[in-house]
Design an enzyme around this catalytic site. Structure first.
Site, short mmCIF file in Angstrom:
data_model
loop_
_atom_site.label_atom_id
_atom_site.label_comp_id
_atom_site.label_asym_id
_atom_site.label_seq_id
_atom_site.Cartn_x
_atom_site.Cartn_y
_atom_site.Cartn_z
N CYS A 167 -0.09 105.46 -61.99
CA CYS A 167 1.27 105.54 -61.46
C CYS A 167 1.91 106.88 -61.80
O CYS A 167 2.71 107.42 -61.03
CB CYS A 167 2.11 104.40 -62.01
SG CYS A 167 2.16 104.31 -63.82
N HIS A 305 5.56 101.74 -66.71
CA HIS A 305 5.20 102.00 -65.31
C HIS A 305 6.12 103.09 -64.76
O HIS A 305 7.33 103.08 -65.01
CB HIS A 305 5.35 100.71 -64.50
CG HIS A 305 4.97 100.85 -63.06
ND1 HIS A 305 3.74 101.34 -62.65
CD2 HIS A 305 5.66 100.58 -61.92
CE1 HIS A 305 3.69 101.34 -61.32
NE2 HIS A 305 4.83 100.88 -60.86
N ASN A 325 7.88 102.57 -55.18
CA ASN A 325 6.76 102.14 -56.00
C ASN A 325 5.44 102.61 -55.39
O ASN A 325 5.43 103.21 -54.30
CB ASN A 325 6.78 100.61 -56.14
CG ASN A 325 6.10 100.12 -57.41
OD1 ASN A 325 5.39 100.87 -58.08
ND2 ASN A 325 6.31 98.87 -57.75
#
Length: 361
Positions: A167, A305, A325
């Site tokens: 990520c 994250h 995201n």
């Protein structure tokens, strides 16, 4: 006569006992059937879930996934109760165990301490950049009511990191794409795969950090080329698949801040561009739409994250951030999440990164 009365009393007692026994027996059967009905409901929901998400399991794994699914249903119910309306539901993660979800985080657990940085990359030949930047809002207000960088055409497509814990790479390259477009440097889609393959010190698919990767890009003068030149596979190839061309975009300056005021985040997004933030991803696994306010809190070991804030809206009853995201377009609100403003939802204000770019050649 007395014998007849005694006999009658005994008959009445036996009759009452028979009624009680019958009621007990029927009650026990009712409880059993109710239990079967609950199990059947879970089974029916799980079978529909498998069909919806195109999954298939056999024997032991099927039962294990069913148990995970039941746990997820309980979590979803609790979180929706906290929010007061349905924000969470079934997603591609709903049949995963707690350990599987814990293994899905992208930030290195031994390096979670935030370090405030303000770095200008010291390149031998620095390039001039365009000062006529795209603006997010026509308003001259300190903080405009709305800002959505997607509407300015500077936000790239939603990507899917799949099983790769990168990520951090998706967010860095996403910021570089957006800032290149805002600054008038380039409107290309850049290569996440190049950063994943080449930043050998930062663990690639096995977790990494935004600040460490930015330091690597700055120190090596690494330019990130287009995705056409270096396609995304989401599988780490150590050392790169081939020699990387030098005609990419590179970091010019970056800021990595800790515990920012949310008013400062809003100003930064409105007057500079999208930012990367580190959040608690656990509740996000079950997000399906709406604004998260209460069910996503921060914790010392839960900020794991990296996502990007690409805008905000202050006009509604619940002001919210627009969060990009990297779990694919089928996730959430077409790949996006809405997080409420002013509550440090998911710990989004704990680590914030912004940057500028320039062409490497």
């Amino acid at each position: 006569m007395n014998m007849f009365l005694q006999f009658l009393v005994i008959l009445i007692l036996l009759f009452n006992i028979s009624i009680l026994l019958r009621l007990w027996y029927e009650s026990r059967n009712l409880r059993k059937s109710a239990h079967v009905d609950i199990v059947d409901v879970h089974q029916i929901k799980f079978k529909y879930y498998l069909k919806q998400f195109n999954k298939k399991y056999y024997a032991y794994e099927y039962n294990m996934r069913l148990q995970n699914f039941k746990v997820s249903l309980s979590k979803i119910a609790r979180m929706n109760a906290l929010e007061g309306y349905p924000v969470f539901g079934l997603t591609q993660f709903s049949d995963m165990s707690e350990q599987e979800l814990a293994d899905h985080v992208g930030i290195k657990p031994e390096e979670k301490e935030c370090r405030a940085l303000n770095i200008t990359c010291d390149y031998t030949h620095s390039r001039k950049t365009n000062n006529d930047w795209i603006k997010c809002s026509d308003s001259n207000a300190d903080i405009p009511d709305k800002c959505d960088w997607r509407k300015k055409g500077v936000i790239g497509k939603i990507r899917d990191q799949k099983e790769c814990l990168d990520c951090w790479a998706f967010s860095i390259v996403g910021l570089m794409e957006s800032m290149a477009a805002i600054q008038g440097v380039s409107h290309k889609t850049f290569s996440v795969q190049e950063l994943l393959d080449c930043s050998l010190l930062y663990n690639g698919c096995f977790r990494g950090r935004v600040d460490s990767a930015l330091n690597y890009l700055c120190n090596t003068e690494q330019g990130i080329v287009s995705e056409d030149q270096y396609p995304l596979t989401v599988i780490r190839r150590y050392g790169g698949r081939y020699e990387v061309p030098v005609n990419g975009v590179r970091i010019k300056q970056y800021w990595h801040q800790c515990n920012m005021k949310e008013s400062d985040i809003l100003r930064l997004v409105a007057h500079h561009g999208p930012v990367a933030v580190v959040v608690n991803e656990a509740p996000l696994y079950h997000y399906v739409g709406g604004i998260i306010r209460r069910a996503c809190v921060r914790g010392k070991d839960s900020i794991d994250h990296v996502v990007q804030i690409v805008g905000f809206d202050l006009t509604g009853i619940i002001p919210y951030y627009i969060v990009r995201n990297s779990w694919g377009t089928h996730y959430g609100d077409n790949g996006y999440v809405k997080l409420a403003i002013n509550y440090n939802v998911c710990g989004l204000a704990d680590e914030v990164t912004a940057l500028t770019v320039e062409m490497s050649r």
